[in-house]
Write an enzyme that holds these catalytic residues in place. Structure first.
Site, PDB file in Angstrom:
ATOM      1  N   GLU A 499       0.580   7.135  -8.684  1.00  0.00           N
ATOM      2  CA  GLU A 499       1.930   7.530  -9.100  1.00  0.00           C
ATOM      3  C   GLU A 499       2.016   7.886 -10.581  1.00  0.00           C
ATOM      4  O   GLU A 499       3.105   8.113 -11.103  1.00  0.00           O
ATOM      5  CB  GLU A 499       2.913   6.416  -8.742  1.00  0.00           C
ATOM      6  CG  GLU A 499       3.061   6.258  -7.232  1.00  0.00           C
ATOM      7  CD  GLU A 499       3.877   5.052  -6.816  1.00  0.00           C
ATOM      8  OE1 GLU A 499       4.397   5.062  -5.695  1.00  0.00           O
ATOM      9  OE2 GLU A 499       3.982   4.093  -7.616  1.00  0.00           O
ATOM     10  N   LYS A 609      -3.247   5.255 -11.769  1.00  0.00           N
ATOM     11  CA  LYS A 609      -2.512   3.988 -11.671  1.00  0.00           C
ATOM     12  C   LYS A 609      -3.193   3.026 -10.717  1.00  0.00           C
ATOM     13  O   LYS A 609      -3.344   1.840 -11.002  1.00  0.00           O
ATOM     14  CB  LYS A 609      -1.084   4.262 -11.211  1.00  0.00           C
ATOM     15  CG  LYS A 609      -0.234   3.002 -11.020  1.00  0.00           C
ATOM     16  CD  LYS A 609       1.161   3.345 -10.519  1.00  0.00           C
ATOM     17  CE  LYS A 609       1.997   2.086 -10.311  1.00  0.00           C
ATOM     18  NZ  LYS A 609       3.345   2.380  -9.784  1.00  0.00           N
TER      19      LYS A 609
END
Length: 794
Positions: A499, A609
């Site tokens: 993300e 991430k």
């Protein structure tokens, strides 16, 4: 926090806090939460503090407090708070002196206890002891007990006990004013209704009181106020005298039937709940606790049978912690409209919504350990098809586009539009996941496939599974975009599992999972057309099958680069500049990169991430795509080698996946390190990581890293594969799983694998050989060793 105080039968069963801090309450409140799947109770102290978070959530009671907010699990009435006064002054551990303090959760008995000796500012010493449990035997029951003994002086003690319906979710009130009443000086009742969804709730509480071992029922001062009803009891204790107070409470709602419908008979609900509470009051805390312990032993510890012999006893405790919380978040049997939130029911984080965490990180435990619960959770997704179809239409697509965040099944997409601050602009950040993070539809199709292969449940497929796969395939077919120049279909403007990379084209994870979804639908359609023509006709996918085949064959799937076998995470990732990530890789708190960069800047550097392309290998090697040359072991090794240094594990979902893949690749030391880090997401020394609730996916990941990683258990398309590789810190592990309805106990050491089926036969592969086991089989874990018992099939 201290995890070493358990002794005897409770060795490696105790999660404890050995010092009190009014500024660090969230850790123990969350990790010691009590639950039974019907409700979750955050373990706030009985007396109140400014930094506390008092939460009681009832699964499935979603409500939207205001028109401009999203639906969330409402924070229900507070039953556990006791306002205690000593000699007329408010009791608090912020004043006076504390000794012998301990707050602990016994994982085996699922009981919270807290005890300490407190010396008041006036020099009076008292011993306090509190017990509490949320029953697994009766899902509506919360039981508490308080014991207070004067150790030095005569003391006046009084306390207020009742039901407080003034609770909010970070300031948002979800309930209309209800009715309140008090009966017989010992029983209080409060009713409420959610202001938008119209869910009714009934709360009851009754008190049993003993003074020096004798039952007493003193007259109580009775009080009512807006959304609150309570009683006040007063006592005088002489030195060595003891006061014991039991508070038994029940919670019922109009959604208790489990069929998705609300009960319309309020009077019947009130009377039923009162009758039940009277029955509990007659039994008392201790008898109810014994039934609760028995339920935990029969349903959990005697069933899952998970043992680890490690140089570090923490590992055994962490696995029990995982099993405890997975049980506490598991919806009740036959409640197929209930899911599992990202924080389970331990805090307000993520509003009780269900994410892809369920299918990829939590559901595997239930598929292999409790297939009935897995079926219920997948059926929850099936009931969300209406909302998924509605979301697809709203976005211009066909089929079912599942919500990124799902609450009550029919609600559809429930992701908020705005989130944290942008440190550069000072404005709110747009949350794009509910709009462009679309891989969840394929993730759900994968979970259906995994469930079908592991359980062989054809009835589920005929009633629910096929339709879910077909509808998600229709979505992907309509979602693909044709690139005339490249003569391929693409998936543009998406957000993958990473993300930190928004608005990318051809995220490898999304494209490959969509490809899997389309091919799976095609395979299921072909299977039905020959084996069950009537059902095939019912679904009406004859023409669609050809479309799925054509789209899948023309879908762009990024290939491993010839130079190093690395699959580009998306069209631009490998061209982005690199920065020194060493500071962030060593961080003790996640998302520290946001102190230096905003989302737009992070989008333009090579940083990930959480597991993304690495996760792709882990999932698809369990499917019929396991032989795809693009997903070879060489590619798996090189992609792990490339992406792991660039992955910050800023999501709690990430570490367990990397641990499994590292172990597959022979990097067992790294795998063990990642496993320990996954365990410490909630159990680690950082005292604020769990303030908003435990990390449900990471807790599922503890089990995953142990069983799929070190245990080497894996679905290999049609076959159960067990290729263990224990870390050097572990001498032995033992656990039970289910394969095609047969319980199989697996015991692993560095020397051998033992597999014991219970009342059935299991076929599995290990070390490249296939075995048929209808009794204990022991296989040496060396290539040259002979089979001790049982003969390979090939």
């Amino acid at each position: 926090m201290d995890y070493s105080i358990g002794t005897g039968e409770f060795k490696d069963w105790i999660v404890a806090e050995t010092a009190f801090s009014a500024e660090k309450l969230g850790k123990s409140e969350a990790v010691m939460m009590l639950g039974n799947g019907y409700m979750g109770l955050r373990s706030a102290t009985e007396e109140s503090y400014g930094q506390e978070t008092r939460n009681l959530f009832i699964n499935g009671t979603f409500n939207k407090s205001q028109e401009n907010e999203v639906t969330e699990l409402p924070n229900a009435a507070d039953i556990t708070r006791l306002d205690i006064r000593i000699d007329g002054e408010r009791f608090s551990l912020e004043f006076g002196k504390i000794s012998d303090y301990i707050k602990q959760l016994n994982l085996k008995t699922a009981q919270l206890t807290r005890s300490f000796i407190w010396e008041s500012p006036k020099g009076k010493k008292l011993r306090f002891h509190f017990n509490r449990f949320v029953s697994l035997d009766n899902l509506h029951l919360i039981a508490m007990k308080m014991e207070v003994e004067s150790l030095s002086h005569p003391v006046a003690i009084s306390f207020d006990s009742g039901i407080n319906g003034r609770m909010t979710n970070s300031g948002s009130q979800h309930f209309l004013e209800g009715e309140r009443r008090i009966l017989d000086d010992r029983l209080v009742q409060l009713t409420q209704k959610t202001n938008e969804s119209g869910v009714e709730m009934v709360f009851n509480a009754v008190h049993n009181i003993r003074l020096n071992g004798e039952n007493v029922m003193p007259a109580a001062d009775k009080d009512m106020a807006r959304r609150k009803v309570w009683m006040t009891y007063d006592f005088q204790l002489e030195p060595k005298e003891k006061l014991e107070v039991e508070k038994l409470a029940t919670v019922h709602t109009s959604r208790d039937s489990g069929d998705g419908q609300r009960s319309k008979n309020s009077a019947q609900l009130l009377q039923k709940s009162l009758d039940e509470l009277q029955h509990h009051a007659e039994k008392g805390y201790d008898a109810l606790f014994q039934k609760h312990c028995q339920a935990w032993q029969e349903k959990v510890w005697g069933n899952y049978d998970f043992e680890v012999e490690s140089d570090h006893p923490f590992d055994q405790l962490a696995l029990r912690f995982s099993l405890y919380h997975l049980t506490a978040m598991q919806p009740p049997p036959a409640h197929e409209y209930l899911g599992i939130g990202a924080k389970a029911m331990s805090g307000e984080g993520y509003k009780g919504h269900t994410f892809w965490d369920l299918e990829i990180f939590i559901l595997p435990f239930f598929i292999y350990s409790n297939p009935a619960a897995a079926k219920s959770l997948l059926t929850y997704r099936y009931h969300g098809l209406a909302g998924a179809r509605r979301k697809a239409v709203e976005n211009g697509y066909a089929g079912a586009m599942f919500p990124w965040e799902m609450a009550w099944p029919e609600d559809g997409e429930t992701t908020p539009l705005w989130g944290d601050i942008d440190i550069v602009t000072g404005e709110q950040s747009k949350i794009w996941s509910g709009i462009i993070e679309q891989h969840i539809s394929a993730d759900i199709a994968f979970a259906v496939y995994q469930y079908e292969k592991v359980t062989g449940d054809s009835g589920f497929m005929e009633r629910y599974g096929y339709e879910m796969v077909f509808e998600t395939a229709k979505f992907w077919s309509s979602r693909l975009e044709w690139n005339e120049d490249r003569e391929v279909y693409e998936i543009r403007n998406v957000l993958g599992p990473d993300e930190y990379k928004e608005h990318v084209d051809n995220n490898a994870f999304t494209n490959y999972m969509a490809y899997f979804n389309l091919k799976l639908a095609e395979r299921y359609a072909e299977q039905l057309s020959s084996e069950n023509p009537k059902l095939f006709q019912k679904f009406g996918v004859g023409d669609a099958r050809l479309d799925w085949k054509e789209k899948a064959e023309s879908l762009y799937l990024p290939n491993p680069r010839p130079i190093d076998s690395v699959i580009p995470q998306d069209d631009t990732y490998l061209q982005l500049p690199e920065i020194d990530l060493s500071t962030y890789k060593k961080q003790t708190k996640v998302r520290t990169i946001y102190r230096d960069y905003n989302a737009e800047q992070i989008n333009k550097i090579q940083v990930t991430k959480q597991a993304d392309t690495v996760l792709l290998f882990y999932l698809l090697e369990q499917t019929f795509l396991c032989g795809d040359a693009r997903l070879s072991n060489t590619a798996k090794r090189e992609n792990y080698r490339y992406y792991e240094p660039r992955t910050l594990h800023d999501s709690s979902l990430s570490l367990a996946v990397h641990a499994v893949v590292a172990n597959d690749l022979g990097q067992t030391d790294m795998a063990y390190s990642l496993f320990r880090q996954a365990c410490e997401i909630d159990l680690g020394p950082q005292m604020h990581t769990s303030d908003e609730g435990i990390h449900a996916a990471a807790i599922g990941g503890i089990w995953t890293a142990a069983v799929f990683g070190f245990g080497g258990v894996r679905l290999s398309d049609e076959l159960l594969r067990i290729n263990p590789r224990l870390p050097k810190q572990w001498r032995r592990m033992k656990f039970t799983l289910y394969w095609k309805g047969v319980a199989l106990t697996i015991e692993i050491t560095h020397q051998s694998l033992k597999a014991t089926p219970h009342s059935g036969e299991v076929v599995f592969e290990t070390g490249g050989k296939i075995y048929k086991a209808d009794k204990l089989i022991e296989v040496p874990l060396t290539s040259e060793a002979q089979i001790h018992s049982g003969q390979p099939l090939q």
